[in-house]
Design a protein around this motif. Structure first.
Motif, PDB file in Angstrom:
ATOM      1  N   LEU A  14       0.829  -1.208   0.000  1.00 26.87           N
ATOM      2  CA  LEU A  14       0.000   0.000   0.000  1.00 26.87           C
ATOM      3  C   LEU A  14       0.864   1.259   0.000  1.00 26.87           C
ATOM      4  CD1 LEU A  14      -2.739  -1.111   2.548  1.00 26.87           C
ATOM      5  CD2 LEU A  14      -2.980  -0.905   0.069  1.00 26.87           C
ATOM      6  N   ARG A  15       1.912   1.261   0.812  1.00 25.19           N
ATOM      7  CA  ARG A  15       2.796   2.429   0.921  1.00 25.19           C
ATOM      8  C   ARG A  15       3.517   2.680  -0.402  1.00 25.19           C
ATOM      9  NH1 ARG A  15       8.018   2.245   2.100  1.00 25.19           N
ATOM     10  NH2 ARG A  15       7.814   0.183   3.039  1.00 25.19           N
ATOM     11  N   ILE A  16       4.080   1.628  -0.991  1.00 20.27           N
ATOM     12  CA  ILE A  16       4.788   1.776  -2.264  1.00 20.27           C
ATOM     13  C   ILE A  16       3.818   2.174  -3.375  1.00 20.27           C
ATOM     14  CG2 ILE A  16       6.146   0.558  -4.026  1.00 20.27           C
ATOM     15  CD1 ILE A  16       7.718   1.118  -1.503  1.00 20.27           C
ATOM     16  N   GLY A  17       2.618   1.614  -3.358  1.00 16.78           N
ATOM     17  CA  GLY A  17       1.604   1.978  -4.344  1.00 16.78           C
ATOM     18  C   GLY A  17       1.269   3.456  -4.286  1.00 16.78           C
ATOM     19  N   GLU A  18       1.174   4.005  -3.090  1.00 18.80           N
ATOM     20  CA  GLU A  18       0.881   5.429  -2.940  1.00 18.80           C
ATOM     21  C   GLU A  18       2.062   6.269  -3.421  1.00 18.80           C
ATOM     22  OE1 GLU A  18      -1.117   8.841  -2.374  1.00 18.80           O
ATOM     23  OE2 GLU A  18      -1.913   6.808  -2.403  1.00 18.80           O
ATOM     24  N   GLN A  19       3.280   5.827  -3.171  1.00 15.69           N
ATOM     25  CA  GLN A  19       4.448   6.555  -3.658  1.00 15.69           C
ATOM     26  C   GLN A  19       4.520   6.532  -5.183  1.00 15.69           C
ATOM     27  OE1 GLN A  19       7.692   4.645  -1.623  1.00 15.69           O
ATOM     28  NE2 GLN A  19       7.430   5.873   0.235  1.00 15.69           N
ATOM     29  N   VAL A  20       4.211   5.399  -5.783  1.00 13.50           N
ATOM     30  CA  VAL A  20       4.202   5.299  -7.241  1.00 13.50           C
ATOM     31  C   VAL A  20       3.095   6.177  -7.819  1.00 13.50           C
ATOM     32  CG1 VAL A  20       3.838   3.727  -9.199  1.00 13.50           C
ATOM     33  CG2 VAL A  20       5.260   3.014  -7.272  1.00 13.50           C
ATOM     34  N   ARG A  21       1.938   6.199  -7.172  1.00  9.59           N
ATOM     35  CA  ARG A  21       0.829   7.053  -7.632  1.00  9.59           C
ATOM     36  C   ARG A  21       1.249   8.518  -7.637  1.00  9.59           C
ATOM     37  NH1 ARG A  21      -2.782  10.486  -6.319  1.00  9.59           N
ATOM     38  NH2 ARG A  21      -2.121  10.575  -4.164  1.00  9.59           N
ATOM     39  N   ALA A  22       1.885   8.965  -6.560  1.00 11.89           N
ATOM     40  CA  ALA A  22       2.327  10.354  -6.471  1.00 11.89           C
ATOM     41  C   ALA A  22       3.383  10.662  -7.532  1.00 11.89           C
ATOM     42  CB  ALA A  22       2.874  10.634  -5.073  1.00 11.89           C
ATOM     43  N   ALA A  23       4.278   9.721  -7.783  1.00 13.03           N
ATOM     44  CA  ALA A  23       5.331   9.937  -8.783  1.00 13.03           C
ATOM     45  C   ALA A  23       4.745  10.020 -10.194  1.00 13.03           C
ATOM     46  CB  ALA A  23       6.365   8.823  -8.687  1.00 13.03           C
ATOM     47  N   ILE A  24       3.800   9.143 -10.521  1.00 16.24           N
ATOM     48  CA  ILE A  24       3.166   9.185 -11.844  1.00 16.24           C
ATOM     49  C   ILE A  24       2.399  10.494 -12.011  1.00 16.24           C
ATOM     50  CG2 ILE A  24       1.418   8.133 -13.338  1.00 16.24           C
ATOM     51  CD1 ILE A  24       2.175   5.432 -12.109  1.00 16.24           C
ATOM     52  N   THR A  25       1.719  10.914 -10.954  1.00 18.64           N
ATOM     53  CA  THR A  25       0.972  12.171 -10.999  1.00 18.64           C
ATOM     54  C   THR A  25       1.903  13.338 -11.297  1.00 18.64           C
ATOM     55  OG1 THR A  25      -0.657  11.306  -9.449  1.00 18.64           O
ATOM     56  CG2 THR A  25      -0.552  13.682  -9.680  1.00 18.64           C
ATOM     57  N   GLN A  26       3.068  13.367 -10.662  1.00 14.43           N
ATOM     58  CA  GLN A  26       4.022  14.447 -10.915  1.00 14.43           C
ATOM     59  C   GLN A  26       4.510  14.435 -12.355  1.00 14.43           C
ATOM     60  OE1 GLN A  26       7.174  14.257  -8.050  1.00 14.43           O
ATOM     61  NE2 GLN A  26       5.912  15.056  -6.396  1.00 14.43           N
ATOM     62  N   ARG A  86      10.947   7.873 -15.897  1.00  9.52           N
ATOM     63  CA  ARG A  86      10.861   9.165 -15.217  1.00  9.52           C
ATOM     64  C   ARG A  86      10.534   9.022 -13.733  1.00  9.52           C
ATOM     65  NH1 ARG A  86      13.598  12.611 -17.606  1.00  9.52           N
ATOM     66  NH2 ARG A  86      12.433  14.222 -16.550  1.00  9.52           N
ATOM     67  N   LEU A  87      10.153   7.831 -13.288  1.00  7.05           N
ATOM     68  CA  LEU A  87       9.821   7.609 -11.875  1.00  7.05           C
ATOM     69  C   LEU A  87      11.062   7.455 -11.007  1.00  7.05           C
ATOM     70  CD1 LEU A  87       6.890   5.027 -12.154  1.00  7.05           C
ATOM     71  CD2 LEU A  87       6.748   7.507 -11.979  1.00  7.05           C
ATOM     72  N   GLY A  88      12.208   7.195 -11.618  1.00  5.12           N
ATOM     73  CA  GLY A  88      13.436   6.903 -10.901  1.00  5.12           C
ATOM     74  C   GLY A  88      13.795   7.859  -9.780  1.00  5.12           C
ATOM     75  N   PRO A  89      13.827   9.166 -10.029  1.00  6.45           N
ATOM     76  CA  PRO A  89      14.234  10.082  -8.950  1.00  6.45           C
ATOM     77  C   PRO A  89      13.320  10.049  -7.724  1.00  6.45           C
ATOM     78  CG  PRO A  89      14.349  11.177 -11.081  1.00  6.45           C
ATOM     79  CD  PRO A  89      13.714   9.839 -11.315  1.00  6.45           C
ATOM     80  N   GLN A  90      12.022   9.829  -7.909  1.00  6.23           N
ATOM     81  CA  GLN A  90      11.110   9.796  -6.766  1.00  6.23           C
ATOM     82  C   GLN A  90      11.121   8.456  -6.049  1.00  6.23           C
ATOM     83  OE1 GLN A  90       9.730  10.800  -9.838  1.00  6.23           O
ATOM     84  NE2 GLN A  90       9.477  12.985  -9.517  1.00  6.23           N
ATOM     85  N   LEU A  91      11.570   7.404  -6.719  1.00  8.11           N
ATOM     86  CA  LEU A  91      11.526   6.056  -6.139  1.00  8.11           C
ATOM     87  C   LEU A  91      12.928   5.466  -6.016  1.00  8.11           C
ATOM     88  CD1 LEU A  91       8.498   4.717  -8.206  1.00  8.11           C
ATOM     89  CD2 LEU A  91       8.451   5.673  -5.912  1.00  8.11           C
ATOM     90  N   ARG A  92      13.867   6.266  -5.568  1.00  3.91           N
ATOM     91  CA  ARG A  92      15.257   5.820  -5.446  1.00  3.91           C
ATOM     92  C   ARG A  92      15.424   4.653  -4.485  1.00  3.91           C
ATOM     93  NH1 ARG A  92      16.341  11.492  -5.651  1.00  3.91           N
ATOM     94  NH2 ARG A  92      15.919  11.554  -3.449  1.00  3.91           N
ATOM     95  N   GLN A  93      14.543   4.549  -3.489  1.00  7.69           N
ATOM     96  CA  GLN A  93      14.701   3.532  -2.450  1.00  7.69           C
ATOM     97  C   GLN A  93      14.362   2.127  -2.941  1.00  7.69           C
ATOM     98  OE1 GLN A  93      12.036   5.460  -2.701  1.00  7.69           O
ATOM     99  NE2 GLN A  93      10.226   4.304  -2.140  1.00  7.69           N
TER     100      GLN A  93
END
Length: 134
Positions: A14-26, A86-93
């Motif tokens: 759930l946490r990673i899904g929300e982070q991916v959602r925010a990154a795609i939105t950006q 393009r998601l790489g910088p927001q999902l470095r972890q």
């Protein structure tokens, strides 16, 4: 350690899904995807569901103001590899960058059908009968 027996998503999913959602939105808000269909449409991402191994992200999207969603979904899926890059910088972890898939979000249609059923004369008649008994 035993695995949970339920098929519900884990807190990590759930946490990673929300982070991916925010990154795609950006990525979409900044207009990084050069496609006429995507640029001309306001896209709402309601949810991103992650696979248990966190390698596949399924994004449920609703194009606003468009009657036929299939063109927008097809355009997003055509550019999925670019968006993934393009998601790489927001999902470095993350150890692996998830493959992104876009699907049409039909939950709003389901909510509309339920609302119409609740407002139907048969249901309202039954609800009015309950109020008379009290």
């Amino acid at each position: 350690m035993t695995r949970p027996s339920s098929s519900a998503p884990s807190q990590r999913m759930l946490r990673i899904g929300e982070q991916v959602r925010a990154a795609i939105t950006q990525v979409l808000q900044r207009g990084e995807v050069r496609d006429d269909v995507i640029e001309a449409t306001v896209i709402s991402i309601s949810e991103v569901r992650m696979s248990p191994d966190l390698k596949i992200a399924t994004a449920y999207v609703t194009p606003l103001g468009v009657s036929d969603h299939s063109f927008v979904i097809e355009a997003l899926n055509r550019h999925a590899r670019f968006i993934r890059g393009r998601l790489g910088p927001q999902l470095r972890q993350m150890k692996y960058m998830p493959e992104v898939r876009f699907r049409d979000d039909t939950s709003f249609d389901n909510y509309k059908k339920i609302d119409e059923l609740l407002r139907s004369p048969e249901v309202s008649r039954d609800l009015d009968g309950d109020n008379d008994e009290q």
